[in-house]
Scaffold this motif. Sequence first.
Motif, PDB file in Angstrom:
ATOM      1  N   PRO A   1      33.420 -64.630 -34.554  1.00 15.47           N
ATOM      2  CA  PRO A   1      33.389 -63.189 -34.270  1.00 15.47           C
ATOM      3  C   PRO A   1      34.641 -62.692 -33.545  1.00 15.47           C
ATOM      4  CG  PRO A   1      31.245 -64.145 -33.813  1.00 15.47           C
ATOM      5  CD  PRO A   1      32.169 -65.290 -34.103  1.00 15.47           C
ATOM      6  N   ILE A   2      35.199 -63.520 -32.634  1.00 15.67           N
ATOM      7  CA  ILE A   2      36.445 -63.126 -31.966  1.00 15.67           C
ATOM      8  C   ILE A   2      37.578 -63.030 -32.984  1.00 15.67           C
ATOM      9  CG2 ILE A   2      38.229 -63.916 -30.360  1.00 15.67           C
ATOM     10  CD1 ILE A   2      36.020 -65.063 -28.598  1.00 15.67           C
ATOM     11  N   MET A   3      37.658 -63.989 -33.911  1.00 17.26           N
ATOM     12  CA  MET A   3      38.683 -63.957 -34.943  1.00 17.26           C
ATOM     13  C   MET A   3      38.561 -62.700 -35.803  1.00 17.26           C
ATOM     14  SD  MET A   3      39.405 -66.743 -38.005  1.00 17.26           S
ATOM     15  CE  MET A   3      37.882 -66.298 -38.873  1.00 17.26           C
ATOM     16  N   ILE A   4      37.332 -62.363 -36.179  1.00 18.88           N
ATOM     17  CA  ILE A   4      37.115 -61.155 -36.976  1.00 18.88           C
ATOM     18  C   ILE A   4      37.469 -59.916 -36.157  1.00 18.88           C
ATOM     19  CG2 ILE A   4      35.370 -59.745 -38.136  1.00 18.88           C
ATOM     20  CD1 ILE A   4      33.905 -62.369 -38.803  1.00 18.88           C
ATOM     21  N   GLY A   5      37.106 -59.938 -34.866  1.00 21.98           N
ATOM     22  CA  GLY A   5      37.386 -58.795 -34.004  1.00 21.98           C
ATOM     23  C   GLY A   5      38.873 -58.521 -33.841  1.00 21.98           C
ATOM     24  N   VAL A   6      39.678 -59.575 -33.627  1.00 17.68           N
ATOM     25  CA  VAL A   6      41.116 -59.357 -33.462  1.00 17.68           C
ATOM     26  C   VAL A   6      41.759 -58.946 -34.791  1.00 17.68           C
ATOM     27  CG1 VAL A   6      41.285 -60.931 -31.506  1.00 17.68           C
ATOM     28  CG2 VAL A   6      41.660 -61.814 -33.807  1.00 17.68           C
ATOM     29  N   SER A   7      41.182 -59.396 -35.914  1.00 15.94           N
ATOM     30  CA  SER A   7      41.687 -58.973 -37.223  1.00 15.94           C
ATOM     31  C   SER A   7      41.445 -57.480 -37.440  1.00 15.94           C
ATOM     32  CB  SER A   7      41.020 -59.790 -38.342  1.00 15.94           C
ATOM     33  OG  SER A   7      41.271 -61.171 -38.199  1.00 15.94           O
ATOM     34  N   VAL A   8      40.253 -57.006 -37.055  1.00 17.23           N
ATOM     35  CA  VAL A   8      39.951 -55.577 -37.162  1.00 17.23           C
ATOM     36  C   VAL A   8      40.842 -54.781 -36.210  1.00 17.23           C
ATOM     37  CG1 VAL A   8      38.175 -53.820 -36.786  1.00 17.23           C
ATOM     38  CG2 VAL A   8      37.580 -55.974 -37.926  1.00 17.23           C
ATOM     39  N   THR A   9      41.093 -55.322 -35.021  1.00 16.39           N
ATOM     40  CA  THR A   9      41.985 -54.661 -34.065  1.00 16.39           C
ATOM     41  C   THR A   9      43.380 -54.498 -34.653  1.00 16.39           C
ATOM     42  OG1 THR A   9      40.760 -55.573 -32.185  1.00 16.39           O
ATOM     43  CG2 THR A   9      42.998 -54.802 -31.768  1.00 16.39           C
ATOM     44  N   LEU A  10      43.887 -55.542 -35.317  1.00 14.03           N
ATOM     45  CA  LEU A  10      45.191 -55.456 -35.971  1.00 14.03           C
ATOM     46  C   LEU A  10      45.189 -54.371 -37.046  1.00 14.03           C
ATOM     47  CD1 LEU A  10      48.049 -56.423 -36.642  1.00 14.03           C
ATOM     48  CD2 LEU A  10      47.019 -58.226 -38.069  1.00 14.03           C
ATOM     49  N   LEU A  11      44.118 -54.307 -37.812  1.00 14.43           N
ATOM     50  CA  LEU A  11      44.016 -53.288 -38.859  1.00 14.43           C
ATOM     51  C   LEU A  11      44.090 -51.886 -38.267  1.00 14.43           C
ATOM     52  CD1 LEU A  11      43.439 -52.469 -41.815  1.00 14.43           C
ATOM     53  CD2 LEU A  11      41.006 -52.671 -41.292  1.00 14.43           C
ATOM     54  N   LEU A  12      43.361 -51.659 -37.175  1.00 12.84           N
ATOM     55  CA  LEU A  12      43.364 -50.347 -36.533  1.00 12.84           C
ATOM     56  C   LEU A  12      44.737 -50.016 -35.954  1.00 12.84           C
ATOM     57  CD1 LEU A  12      39.903 -50.498 -34.696  1.00 12.84           C
ATOM     58  CD2 LEU A  12      40.458 -49.293 -36.827  1.00 12.84           C
ATOM     59  N   MET A  13      45.397 -51.008 -35.346  1.00  8.87           N
ATOM     60  CA  MET A  13      46.730 -50.773 -34.782  1.00  8.87           C
ATOM     61  C   MET A  13      47.759 -50.439 -35.860  1.00  8.87           C
ATOM     62  SD  MET A  13      47.144 -53.712 -31.844  1.00  8.87           S
ATOM     63  CE  MET A  13      46.290 -53.613 -30.265  1.00  8.87           C
ATOM     64  N   ALA A  14      47.604 -51.051 -37.038  1.00  7.90           N
ATOM     65  CA  ALA A  14      48.602 -50.878 -38.103  1.00  7.90           C
ATOM     66  C   ALA A  14      48.357 -49.651 -38.972  1.00  7.90           C
ATOM     67  CB  ALA A  14      48.623 -52.133 -38.980  1.00  7.90           C
TER      68      ALA A  14
END
Length: 264
Positions: free
Chosen positions: A107-120
């Motif tokens: 879940p942390i891995m998925i969470g940071v991936s979604v965070t990257l998507l939002l930042m980009a």
Amino acid sequence: MTFTMFLLLAGGLVLLVVGAEALVRGASRLATALGVAPLIVGLTIVAFGTSSPELAVSIQSSLAGQPDIAVGNVVGSNIFNVLFILGVSALIVPLLVAQQLVRLDVPIMIGVSVTLLLMAFNGFIEQWEGWLLFAGILAYTVFQIVQSRKGKENAAVEAEYAEEFGKPEPRTAGRMLLNIGLALAGLALLVLGARWFVDGAIQLARAFGISELVIGLTIVAAGTSLPEVATSLVAAVRGERDIAVGNVVGSNIFNILALLGLSA
């Protein structure tokens, strides 16, 4: 040129296999000596170490004004890690996924991936966002240490650990230094082997007329993931299944938080 190209490819592969064997052996022995579960070692030390080629490529690309390659290298490597490395490792030996991975780390891995998507989404990763990402990897590392200590207080976890990995090695200074040296030597061979292999692959791609952009987004991304490939495959063969899976999950988290954080 052709001979040099194939020499780099073959030599890189040899160094990757030898380095992965040394890193997994040293890390697993060090883990048992310190009483730390190999899953934690795979999620942190091994995962971060095998991501060093991606770190070098991303920072160099960022300094050279090529942010697309820096971001593409991270995203491409993470996709490659999950699809190829876990897939091939599971073909070698069934991978038993620890409950900590299912409940926390994935879940942390998925969470940071979604965070990257939002930042980009706006087309930029700002400097303050880079600081936020890098602070995330520091928090994640501390979190893993705390979780490891909590896990050792649980008698059931201790019993399962002892049954699967045996009694810890004697904590003598000489044995500890030997295991640390073995892990560091393996890591050095992994980085050098990955560099040789990527250089050879780039020469091969150019010989077939493939553009450098495509090389950067595909061969470089896959090539810099070769330490993770070698480490996870060797870990799977040696029965260190927690390191095999934890290496991939930890590398993906490290790639986004540390690599893109430092690059930004």
